[in-house]
Design an enzyme around this catalytic site. Structure first.
Site, PDB file in Angstrom:
ATOM      1  N   HIS A 219       0.857  -1.196   0.000  1.00  0.00           N
ATOM      2  CA  HIS A 219       0.000   0.000   0.000  1.00  0.00           C
ATOM      3  C   HIS A 219       0.887   1.237   0.000  1.00  0.00           C
ATOM      4  O   HIS A 219       1.816   1.341   0.791  1.00  0.00           O
ATOM      5  CB  HIS A 219      -0.922   0.027   1.217  1.00  0.00           C
ATOM      6  CG  HIS A 219      -1.875   1.188   1.178  1.00  0.00           C
ATOM      7  ND1 HIS A 219      -3.030   1.161   0.433  1.00  0.00           N
ATOM      8  CD2 HIS A 219      -1.817   2.399   1.756  1.00  0.00           C
ATOM      9  CE1 HIS A 219      -3.656   2.319   0.566  1.00  0.00           C
ATOM     10  NE2 HIS A 219      -2.939   3.089   1.359  1.00  0.00           N
TER      11      HIS A 219
ATOM     12  N   ASP B 245     -11.216  -6.242   5.036  1.00  0.00           N
ATOM     13  CA  ASP B 245     -11.214  -4.823   5.381  1.00  0.00           C
ATOM     14  C   ASP B 245     -10.125  -4.134   4.578  1.00  0.00           C
ATOM     15  O   ASP B 245      -8.938  -4.411   4.762  1.00  0.00           O
ATOM     16  CB  ASP B 245     -10.976  -4.631   6.887  1.00  0.00           C
ATOM     17  CG  ASP B 245     -12.086  -5.251   7.719  1.00  0.00           C
ATOM     18  OD1 ASP B 245     -13.259  -5.066   7.356  1.00  0.00           O
ATOM     19  OD2 ASP B 245     -11.765  -5.922   8.723  1.00  0.00           O
ATOM     20  N   LEU B 246     -10.513  -3.247   3.684  1.00  0.00           N
ATOM     21  CA  LEU B 246      -9.588  -2.627   2.738  1.00  0.00           C
ATOM     22  C   LEU B 246      -8.411  -1.975   3.451  1.00  0.00           C
ATOM     23  O   LEU B 246      -8.587  -1.104   4.306  1.00  0.00           O
ATOM     24  CB  LEU B 246     -10.325  -1.589   1.891  1.00  0.00           C
ATOM     25  CG  LEU B 246      -9.493  -0.872   0.819  1.00  0.00           C
ATOM     26  CD1 LEU B 246      -8.999  -1.858  -0.231  1.00  0.00           C
ATOM     27  CD2 LEU B 246     -10.300   0.248   0.176  1.00  0.00           C
ATOM     28  N   ASP B 247      -7.203  -2.420   3.095  1.00  0.00           N
ATOM     29  CA  ASP B 247      -5.948  -1.850   3.595  1.00  0.00           C
ATOM     30  C   ASP B 247      -5.813  -1.925   5.114  1.00  0.00           C
ATOM     31  O   ASP B 247      -5.112  -1.119   5.729  1.00  0.00           O
ATOM     32  CB  ASP B 247      -5.803  -0.378   3.145  1.00  0.00           C
ATOM     33  CG  ASP B 247      -5.716  -0.257   1.633  1.00  0.00           C
ATOM     34  OD1 ASP B 247      -5.229  -1.212   0.987  1.00  0.00           O
ATOM     35  OD2 ASP B 247      -6.150   0.772   1.091  1.00  0.00           O
ATOM     36  N   GLU B 248      -6.479  -2.899   5.750  1.00  0.00           N
ATOM     37  CA  GLU B 248      -6.417  -3.009   7.206  1.00  0.00           C
ATOM     38  C   GLU B 248      -5.965  -4.387   7.664  1.00  0.00           C
ATOM     39  O   GLU B 248      -6.155  -4.758   8.816  1.00  0.00           O
ATOM     40  CB  GLU B 248      -7.778  -2.660   7.825  1.00  0.00           C
ATOM     41  CG  GLU B 248      -8.162  -1.203   7.640  1.00  0.00           C
ATOM     42  CD  GLU B 248      -9.417  -0.816   8.402  1.00  0.00           C
ATOM     43  OE1 GLU B 248      -9.818  -1.581   9.298  1.00  0.00           O
ATOM     44  OE2 GLU B 248      -9.980   0.245   8.099  1.00  0.00           O
TER      45      GLU B 248
END
Length: 299
Positions: free
Chosen positions: A208, A242-245
């Site tokens: 990311h 969970d997006l980017d988590e």
């Protein structure tokens, strides 16, 4: 180049034919290290590296990674794993034996930007990332020539949100048919569905382009510029729903200031991204990461 890579892989397999790793997670209590060490000793194994961590010695969780040498390991694998069961049950262990000579079968996903892919291919060719790159999958043709020039199959599968279901069905079949162990998203600019992620738990590594949890989602460099940040970074993590988590494997940063334009921030960011992704993948390939809840223990 294909012959050089083959020779490197063959040499690695021969050198580490008798090298194994054991990763364990269990409730912390006295006697764990003694029991595991005694078991390996009883099998004739020599422990050459041991790293451990307890979240709390009183009721916490214990993690350990051991690397060992054992003559005729490949022939003794089944016996070793079966005989370890009583030890695992005694301490309520979640555990996994890994074998260093068995390189992880890897698929790399990429879109248009090649910098992360190029870094991985360079490290792969130089022998610093020991894996078996089975394929590169892309929703663009841009990197085909680079990939095929070193003998890696390239699959062009156009993708967008309107055909995501059909695309992922094709991708999942391709990955399953080829027994893929790890998937690397080297700036693959498509969101994966819950179904895809569920098929490969803790096997999908993403990069990311920000120092999470800051600037989650799109346009991180533009937003960082607007905020006048003094540090930018990159984060490599396992993909979850969970997006980017997902659990973070590796991060890095570089200092910037008001003189840096958006384009300059992007250039600096690309340098950080490619090194962070390569390091995260190396930790994974070397079995140095244990996922616990939404974090990682990295030895």
């Amino acid at each position: 180049m294909k012959e050089i890579i083959k020779n490197q892989i063959d040499s690695h397999k021969a050198q580490y034919e008798n090298r194994g790793r054991l990763l364990i997670t269990c409730p912390d209590q006295p006697g764990i290290v003694s029991a595991v060490s005694t078991f390996l000793f009883s099998k004739g194994a020599n422990i050459i590296e041991s790293s451990q961590y307890s979240s709390d010695p009183n009721g916490g969780t214990f993690f350990i990674r051991l690397e060992f040498e054992l003559e005729q390991l490949q022939q003794l694998r089944v016996e070793l794993e079966n005989d370890f069961q009583p030890v695992a049950e005694q301490f309520s262990m979640e555990y996994s034996f890994r074998y260093v000579s068995q390189l992880k079968r890897t698929a790399i996903f990429v879109s248009k930007e090649p910098h992360c892919l190029l870094e991985l291919l360079w490290e792969y060719q130089s022998g610093d990332l020991m894996m078996d790159i089975v394929m590169v999958i892309s929703n663009h043709e841009d990197t085909r020539e680079i990939v095929e020039s070193i003998g890696i199959p390239f699959y062009y599968i156009p993708a967008n949100k309107d055909i995501r279901k059909q695309v992922e069905e094709k991708q999942i079949k391709l990955l399953k048919d080829n027994n893929i162990d790890v998937i690397v998203l080297a700036r693959y600019m498509q969101i994966l569905t819950e179904k895809f992620v569920a098929e490969f738990p803790n096997q999908i590594i993403n990069i990311h382009h920000s120092f999470l949890p800051a600037f989650v989602g799109a346009r991180p460099y533009e937003r960082a510029f607007e905020r006048g940040v003094k540090l930018i970074g990159a984060t490599s993590h396992y993909v979850t729903n969970d997006l980017d988590e997902g659990p973070i494997i590796e991060q890095d940063i570089k200092r910037v200031d008001h003189r840096d334009t958006v384009e300059r921030l992007k250039k600096i960011g690309r340098t950080i991204e490619r090194s962070v992704l390569a390091r995260a993948l190396k930790w994974h390939l070397d079995d140095r990461v244990i996922v616990h809840k939404n974090k990682t223990i990295r030895f």
